[in-house]
Design a protein around this motif. Structure first.
Motif, PDB file in Angstrom:
ATOM      1  N   GLY A 130       3.292   5.242   1.712  1.00 26.34           N
ATOM      2  CA  GLY A 130       2.795   6.560   1.449  1.00 26.34           C
ATOM      3  C   GLY A 130       3.627   7.605   1.899  1.00 26.34           C
ATOM      4  O   GLY A 130       3.876   8.544   1.341  1.00 26.34           O
ATOM      5  N   PHE A 131       4.152   7.525   3.245  1.00 31.27           N
ATOM      6  CA  PHE A 131       5.176   8.564   3.734  1.00 31.27           C
ATOM      7  C   PHE A 131       6.268   8.725   3.114  1.00 31.27           C
ATOM      8  O   PHE A 131       6.580   9.736   2.686  1.00 31.27           O
ATOM      9  N   SER A 132       6.927   7.558   2.636  1.00 32.90           N
ATOM     10  CA  SER A 132       7.981   7.437   1.694  1.00 32.90           C
ATOM     11  C   SER A 132       7.894   8.093   0.523  1.00 32.90           C
ATOM     12  O   SER A 132       8.950   8.877  -0.057  1.00 32.90           O
ATOM     13  N   MET A 133       6.615   7.966  -0.218  1.00 33.10           N
ATOM     14  CA  MET A 133       6.340   8.835  -1.378  1.00 33.10           C
ATOM     15  C   MET A 133       6.438  10.113  -1.141  1.00 33.10           C
ATOM     16  O   MET A 133       6.965  11.095  -2.215  1.00 33.10           O
ATOM     17  N   VAL A 134       5.819  10.528  -0.039  1.00 31.97           N
ATOM     18  CA  VAL A 134       5.839  12.150   0.305  1.00 31.97           C
ATOM     19  C   VAL A 134       7.146  12.548   0.559  1.00 31.97           C
ATOM     20  O   VAL A 134       7.403  13.570  -0.283  1.00 31.97           O
TER      21      VAL A 134
ATOM     22  N   GLN B  53       0.868   1.294   9.876  1.00 33.52           N
ATOM     23  CA  GLN B  53       1.685   0.160   9.292  1.00 33.52           C
ATOM     24  C   GLN B  53       2.317   0.043   7.948  1.00 33.52           C
ATOM     25  O   GLN B  53       2.597   1.247   7.511  1.00 33.52           O
ATOM     26  N   PHE B  54       2.355  -0.945   7.238  1.00 32.70           N
ATOM     27  CA  PHE B  54       2.985  -1.111   6.105  1.00 32.70           C
ATOM     28  C   PHE B  54       2.614   0.082   4.924  1.00 32.70           C
ATOM     29  O   PHE B  54       3.245   0.942   4.362  1.00 32.70           O
ATOM     30  N   MET B  55       1.179   0.158   4.528  1.00 34.96           N
ATOM     31  CA  MET B  55       1.046   1.068   3.570  1.00 34.96           C
ATOM     32  C   MET B  55       1.118   2.636   3.814  1.00 34.96           C
ATOM     33  O   MET B  55       1.537   3.414   3.222  1.00 34.96           O
ATOM     34  N   TRP B  56       1.114   2.881   5.248  1.00 38.03           N
ATOM     35  CA  TRP B  56       1.351   4.280   5.835  1.00 38.03           C
ATOM     36  C   TRP B  56       2.757   4.508   5.506  1.00 38.03           C
ATOM     37  O   TRP B  56       3.185   5.622   4.958  1.00 38.03           O
ATOM     38  N   ALA B  57       3.799   3.563   5.828  1.00 38.23           N
ATOM     39  CA  ALA B  57       5.189   3.679   5.318  1.00 38.23           C
ATOM     40  C   ALA B  57       5.346   3.872   4.085  1.00 38.23           C
ATOM     41  O   ALA B  57       6.278   4.914   3.753  1.00 38.23           O
TER      42      ALA B  57
ATOM     43  N   LEU C  75      -0.031  10.630  -0.394  1.00 39.51           N
ATOM     44  CA  LEU C  75      -1.179  11.184   0.609  1.00 39.51           C
ATOM     45  C   LEU C  75      -2.329  10.311   0.572  1.00 39.51           C
ATOM     46  O   LEU C  75      -3.032   9.985   1.813  1.00 39.51           O
ATOM     47  N   PHE C  76      -2.961   9.873  -0.697  1.00 41.96           N
ATOM     48  CA  PHE C  76      -3.890   9.131  -0.767  1.00 41.96           C
ATOM     49  C   PHE C  76      -3.819   7.771   0.043  1.00 41.96           C
ATOM     50  O   PHE C  76      -4.652   7.265   0.726  1.00 41.96           O
ATOM     51  N   ILE C  77      -2.473   7.270  -0.250  1.00 43.91           N
ATOM     52  CA  ILE C  77      -2.169   5.678   0.559  1.00 43.91           C
ATOM     53  C   ILE C  77      -2.234   6.030   2.163  1.00 43.91           C
ATOM     54  O   ILE C  77      -2.615   5.322   2.783  1.00 43.91           O
TER      55      ILE C  77
ATOM     56  N   LEU D 176       3.884   0.774  13.603  1.00 45.46           N
ATOM     57  CA  LEU D 176       4.514  -0.491  13.520  1.00 45.46           C
ATOM     58  C   LEU D 176       5.504  -0.864  12.402  1.00 45.46           C
ATOM     59  O   LEU D 176       6.149  -1.891  12.332  1.00 45.46           O
ATOM     60  N   SER D 177       5.574   0.228  11.406  1.00 45.70           N
ATOM     61  CA  SER D 177       6.626  -0.164  10.502  1.00 45.70           C
ATOM     62  C   SER D 177       7.544   0.968  10.585  1.00 45.70           C
ATOM     63  O   SER D 177       7.161   2.050  10.341  1.00 45.70           O
ATOM     64  N   PRO D 178       8.872   0.650  10.881  1.00 45.53           N
ATOM     65  CA  PRO D 178       9.840   1.987  10.922  1.00 45.53           C
ATOM     66  C   PRO D 178       9.967   2.571   9.283  1.00 45.53           C
ATOM     67  O   PRO D 178      10.129   1.908   8.613  1.00 45.53           O
TER      68      PRO D 178
END
Length: 147
Positions: A52-56, A46-50, A22-24, A118-120
């Motif tokens: 972070g979401f993967s970690m969640v 973008q990349f960092m969101w992807a 969530l922090f990312i 921007l990042s699948p």
């Protein structure tokens, strides 16, 4: 490796993954977007969101069978072209989820803030699943080398 520490009991990695994930995401949609573009009229996922979401997502998956995580990771990483024929238009219900997980594109095009993925997400989920699976294997290998 957090879930399987050397000479200690196995512990759940759920909180360890969820909170930083969530922090990312928050850092991506606030600080990184603003530093790149100087405003918030378009929010780029973008990349960092992807990551972070993967970690969640993985924080929820650590409760299931360890081998299922490996199987899903392998399926996701080595089988993405199996879904290439699936397409949705913006007026269809599944468009938003499909754009986040598989395609890149606009999620919201009207209003004060537009959002573009921007990042699948799906490939990153597969990579994170495989990394989670490989952690204990790597830890055992490193222990064997040290001895």
């Amino acid at each position: 490796m957090y879930a399987h520490p050397h000479n200690k009991a196995t512990r759940s990695a759920s909180g360890f993954l969820f909170k930083p994930g969530l922090f990312i995401i928050v850092i991506e949609v606030t600080l990184i977007n603003f530093s790149w573009f100087g405003n918030y009229d378009v929010l780029y996922l973008q990349f960092m969101w992807a990551i972070g979401f993967s970690m969640v997502i993985l924080s929820a998956m650590v409760k299931v069978n360890y081998w299922l995580i490996d199987a899903l990771g392998l399926l996701i990483v080595f089988g993405p072209n199996a879904l290439a024929f699936v397409n949705f238009t913006p007026d269809e219900t599944a468009y938003t989820l499909w754009t986040i997980f598989h395609d890149r594109g606009w999620l919201i095009t009207d209003g004060a803030v537009r959002i573009k993925a921007l990042s699948p997400e799906l490939p990153w989920i597969g990579v994170i699943f495989l990394g989670y699976f490989a952690g204990p294997i790597y830890a055992r290998t490193m222990l064997a080398i040290k001895c």
